[in-house]
Design a protein around this motif. Sequence first.
Motif, PDB file in Angstrom:
ATOM      1  N   PHE A   1      51.157  40.652  50.359  1.00  7.07           N
ATOM      2  CA  PHE A   1      52.232  40.778  49.381  1.00  7.07           C
ATOM      3  C   PHE A   1      52.210  42.140  48.708  1.00  7.07           C
ATOM      4  O   PHE A   1      51.153  42.590  48.257  1.00  7.07           O
ATOM      5  N   ASP A   2      53.359  42.752  48.605  1.00  5.21           N
ATOM      6  CA  ASP A   2      53.515  44.046  47.954  1.00  5.21           C
ATOM      7  C   ASP A   2      53.493  43.857  46.439  1.00  5.21           C
ATOM      8  O   ASP A   2      54.241  43.026  45.910  1.00  5.21           O
ATOM      9  N   MET A   3      52.651  44.607  45.752  1.00  7.00           N
ATOM     10  CA  MET A   3      52.517  44.455  44.298  1.00  7.00           C
ATOM     11  C   MET A   3      53.808  44.815  43.562  1.00  7.00           C
ATOM     12  O   MET A   3      54.196  44.120  42.624  1.00  7.00           O
TER      13      MET A   3
ATOM     14  N   LYS B   1      48.082  48.274  45.594  1.00  9.91           N
ATOM     15  CA  LYS B   1      49.427  48.329  46.170  1.00  9.91           C
ATOM     16  C   LYS B   1      49.824  46.995  46.780  1.00  9.91           C
ATOM     17  O   LYS B   1      50.996  46.746  47.012  1.00  9.91           O
ATOM     18  N   ALA B   2      48.818  46.160  47.070  1.00 11.27           N
ATOM     19  CA  ALA B   2      49.098  44.878  47.712  1.00 11.27           C
ATOM     20  C   ALA B   2      48.062  43.852  47.284  1.00 11.27           C
ATOM     21  O   ALA B   2      46.985  44.205  46.819  1.00 11.27           O
ATOM     22  N   PHE B   3      48.435  42.590  47.423  1.00 17.86           N
ATOM     23  CA  PHE B   3      47.422  41.552  47.311  1.00 17.86           C
ATOM     24  C   PHE B   3      47.480  40.686  48.551  1.00 17.86           C
ATOM     25  O   PHE B   3      48.525  40.505  49.166  1.00 17.86           O
ATOM     26  N   VAL B   4      46.292  40.217  48.928  1.00 14.81           N
ATOM     27  CA  VAL B   4      46.136  39.433  50.153  1.00 14.81           C
ATOM     28  C   VAL B   4      45.626  38.056  49.756  1.00 14.81           C
ATOM     29  O   VAL B   4      44.602  37.936  49.089  1.00 14.81           O
ATOM     30  N   LEU B   5      46.362  37.055  50.155  1.00 12.83           N
ATOM     31  CA  LEU B   5      46.012  35.677  49.865  1.00 12.83           C
ATOM     32  C   LEU B   5      45.256  35.125  51.070  1.00 12.83           C
ATOM     33  O   LEU B   5      45.755  35.176  52.192  1.00 12.83           O
ATOM     34  N   CYS B   6      44.043  34.639  50.833  1.00 15.70           N
ATOM     35  CA  CYS B   6      43.185  34.147  51.920  1.00 15.70           C
ATOM     36  C   CYS B   6      42.660  32.760  51.579  1.00 15.70           C
ATOM     37  O   CYS B   6      42.405  32.459  50.419  1.00 15.70           O
ATOM     38  N   GLY B   7      42.462  31.956  52.609  1.00 16.77           N
ATOM     39  CA  GLY B   7      41.892  30.639  52.378  1.00 16.77           C
ATOM     40  C   GLY B   7      41.687  29.874  53.660  1.00 16.77           C
ATOM     41  O   GLY B   7      42.212  30.235  54.710  1.00 16.77           O
ATOM     42  N   ARG B   8      40.914  28.828  53.519  1.00 17.28           N
ATOM     43  CA  ARG B   8      40.666  27.882  54.612  1.00 17.28           C
ATOM     44  C   ARG B   8      40.945  26.490  54.086  1.00 17.28           C
ATOM     45  O   ARG B   8      40.853  26.236  52.882  1.00 17.28           O
ATOM     46  N   GLN B   9      41.233  25.602  54.995  1.00 15.68           N
ATOM     47  CA  GLN B   9      41.484  24.221  54.612  1.00 15.68           C
ATOM     48  C   GLN B   9      40.261  23.652  53.911  1.00 15.68           C
ATOM     49  O   GLN B   9      39.134  23.805  54.372  1.00 15.68           O
TER      50      GLN B   9
ATOM     51  N   SER C   1      48.576  49.779  51.348  1.00 15.03           N
ATOM     52  CA  SER C   1      49.927  49.223  51.320  1.00 15.03           C
ATOM     53  C   SER C   1      50.039  48.039  52.274  1.00 15.03           C
ATOM     54  O   SER C   1      49.225  47.873  53.187  1.00 15.03           O
ATOM     55  N   THR C   2      51.066  47.236  52.070  1.00 21.65           N
ATOM     56  CA  THR C   2      51.282  46.105  52.970  1.00 21.65           C
ATOM     57  C   THR C   2      51.569  46.594  54.387  1.00 21.65           C
ATOM     58  O   THR C   2      51.176  45.936  55.351  1.00 21.65           O
ATOM     59  N   ALA C   3      52.228  47.737  54.523  1.00 22.83           N
ATOM     60  CA  ALA C   3      52.506  48.287  55.855  1.00 22.83           C
ATOM     61  C   ALA C   3      51.203  48.629  56.582  1.00 22.83           C
ATOM     62  O   ALA C   3      51.055  48.341  57.775  1.00 22.83           O
ATOM     63  N   THR C   4      50.260  49.223  55.881  1.00 27.80           N
ATOM     64  CA  THR C   4      48.964  49.556  56.480  1.00 27.80           C
ATOM     65  C   THR C   4      48.206  48.291  56.859  1.00 27.80           C
ATOM     66  O   THR C   4      47.668  48.180  57.963  1.00 27.80           O
ATOM     67  N   LEU C   5      48.183  47.315  55.965  1.00 24.93           N
ATOM     68  CA  LEU C   5      47.489  46.058  56.245  1.00 24.93           C
ATOM     69  C   LEU C   5      48.139  45.321  57.410  1.00 24.93           C
ATOM     70  O   LEU C   5      47.452  44.779  58.281  1.00 24.93           O
ATOM     71  N   LYS C   6      49.460  45.328  57.438  1.00 26.41           N
ATOM     72  CA  LYS C   6      50.185  44.683  58.538  1.00 26.41           C
ATOM     73  C   LYS C   6      49.854  45.365  59.860  1.00 26.41           C
ATOM     74  O   LYS C   6      49.616  44.698  60.871  1.00 26.41           O
ATOM     75  N   GLY C   7      49.807  46.682  59.860  1.00 30.09           N
ATOM     76  CA  GLY C   7      49.456  47.422  61.066  1.00 30.09           C
ATOM     77  C   GLY C   7      48.056  47.082  61.546  1.00 30.09           C
ATOM     78  O   GLY C   7      47.822  46.908  62.746  1.00 30.09           O
ATOM     79  N   ARG C   8      47.136  46.974  60.611  1.00 25.30           N
ATOM     80  CA  ARG C   8      45.767  46.610  60.983  1.00 25.30           C
ATOM     81  C   ARG C   8      45.714  45.195  61.547  1.00 25.30           C
ATOM     82  O   ARG C   8      44.990  44.920  62.497  1.00 25.30           O
ATOM     83  N   ALA C   9      46.487  44.287  60.956  1.00 29.94           N
ATOM     84  CA  ALA C   9      46.522  42.911  61.460  1.00 29.94           C
ATOM     85  C   ALA C   9      47.102  42.871  62.866  1.00 29.94           C
ATOM     86  O   ALA C   9      46.598  42.160  63.740  1.00 29.94           O
TER      87      ALA C   9
END
Length: 89
Positions: A20-22, A53-61, A73-81
């Motif tokens: 998510f973009d801040m 610049k971004a926050f990342v929501l993470c979790g497991r069931q 940035s979200t663009a950089t994180l998306k590219g890495r993903a």
Amino acid sequence: MYLHLGQSVVVPYRDVIGLFDMDNTTSSHLTRRFLERSEKEGRLEMVGDDIPKAFVLCGRQGEKTRIYLSQLSTATLKGRAEDNQFTLD
């Protein structure tokens, strides 16, 4: 595979729920309240010293979600993903 969020923080790719973009998301009072509550509960982690610049929501069931504030940035994180997806072949 892992997603590098900055500094020395990595999370398992399968645990990433969303990027998510801040600037776009924190204009909502609901998002700000969510981040404030997550910080009070100890589920929010700052990655780096710069302004996030971004926050990342993470979790497991079955586990509580974690929120990482990243200076990337979200663009950089998306590219890495996306790069991680290609290395699975």
